[in-house]
Each structure stands twice: as C-alpha cells, then as structure tokens.
Design a protein around this motif. Structure first.
Motif, short mmCIF file in Angstrom:
data_model
loop_
_atom_site.label_atom_id
_atom_site.label_comp_id
_atom_site.label_asym_id
_atom_site.label_seq_id
_atom_site.Cartn_x
_atom_site.Cartn_y
_atom_site.Cartn_z
N PRO A 186 42.69 30.90 54.04
CA PRO A 186 43.31 32.23 54.16
C PRO A 186 42.34 33.34 53.77
O PRO A 186 41.50 33.18 52.89
CB PRO A 186 44.48 32.16 53.17
CG PRO A 186 44.11 31.10 52.21
CD PRO A 186 43.27 30.11 52.97
N ARG A 187 42.44 34.46 54.46
CA ARG A 187 41.61 35.63 54.18
C ARG A 187 42.37 36.59 53.29
O ARG A 187 43.59 36.68 53.37
CB ARG A 187 41.26 36.36 55.47
CG ARG A 187 40.24 35.64 56.28
CD ARG A 187 39.75 36.61 57.32
NE ARG A 187 39.74 35.96 58.62
CZ ARG A 187 39.66 36.58 59.76
NH1 ARG A 187 39.63 37.88 59.79
NH2 ARG A 187 39.62 35.92 60.88
N PRO A 188 41.65 37.37 52.47
CA PRO A 188 42.35 38.40 51.70
C PRO A 188 42.86 39.49 52.64
O PRO A 188 42.32 39.70 53.72
CB PRO A 188 41.27 38.94 50.76
CG PRO A 188 39.98 38.56 51.37
CD PRO A 188 40.23 37.32 52.18
N PRO A 189 43.91 40.19 52.25
CA PRO A 189 44.46 41.23 53.13
C PRO A 189 43.49 42.39 53.31
O PRO A 189 42.69 42.69 52.43
CB PRO A 189 45.73 41.68 52.41
CG PRO A 189 45.50 41.32 51.00
CD PRO A 189 44.63 40.11 51.00
N SER A 190 43.57 43.01 54.46
CA SER A 190 42.75 44.18 54.74
C SER A 190 43.36 45.41 54.07
O SER A 190 44.55 45.67 54.19
CB SER A 190 42.68 44.40 56.25
OG SER A 190 41.98 45.57 56.54
N LEU A 191 42.53 46.15 53.34
CA LEU A 191 43.01 47.34 52.64
C LEU A 191 42.48 48.59 53.34
O LEU A 191 41.33 48.64 53.74
CB LEU A 191 42.55 47.34 51.19
CG LEU A 191 43.10 46.22 50.31
CD1 LEU A 191 42.46 46.27 48.94
CD2 LEU A 191 44.60 46.31 50.20
N ASP A 192 43.33 49.59 53.42
CA ASP A 192 42.93 50.86 54.00
C ASP A 192 41.88 51.51 53.11
O ASP A 192 41.84 51.30 51.90
CB ASP A 192 44.15 51.77 54.13
CG ASP A 192 43.83 53.07 54.83
OD1 ASP A 192 43.08 53.03 55.83
OD2 ASP A 192 44.32 54.11 54.38
#
Length: 72
Positions: free
Chosen positions: A4-10
């Motif tokens: 799993p990848r970490p979530p993309s943050l704005d």
C-alpha cells in the motif's frame, strides 16, 4: 499484490504542517530566550502566516523536463 502507498496530500496541507511546526519552534525559541509571552505569540503567528504563504506559493517544485540530446 502491491504494497500500500501512503495517501496523497494536497500541497496546502503540507504548507500548513510546515507552518505549524516552525511557528511552534519559533514560539518556544522566543520563550527560551526570555521574550514576553504576548510578544512571542504575536511574532510566531505572523511568522506562521508568512511561512504558510511562502511554502504554499513557492514550495512546490516541478522537476525540469529532460530533453533527448544526441551526441554527434
């Protein structure tokens, strides 16, 4: 199965995290050198806003495009 990848943050969220962290650092640094509490909070809030604007506007850097140059 992929890990799993970490979530993309704005980028605005990243700028906010930088501003909060450095604003707290400046606040406690001013208190450590003996500055009055009211002066420390005003300076740290102004620096918080300046850091947030700077990182928000200038922090995102796109890498330059590579061009295919052939040696002759």
């Amino acid at each position: 199965m992929h890990p799993p990848r970490p979530p993309s943050l704005d980028h605005g969220v990243i700028a906010l995290l930088w501003a909060i962290g450095l604003g707290i650092f400046i606040y406690f640094g001013l208190l450590a050198i003996g500055e009055d509490g009211a002066t420390a909070i005003v300076i740290s809030l102004v620096s918080f806003a300046a850091i947030w604007f700077f990182v928000r506007l200038r922090g995102e850097e796109t890498p330059p495009r590579r061009t295919n140059r052939r040696r002759s």
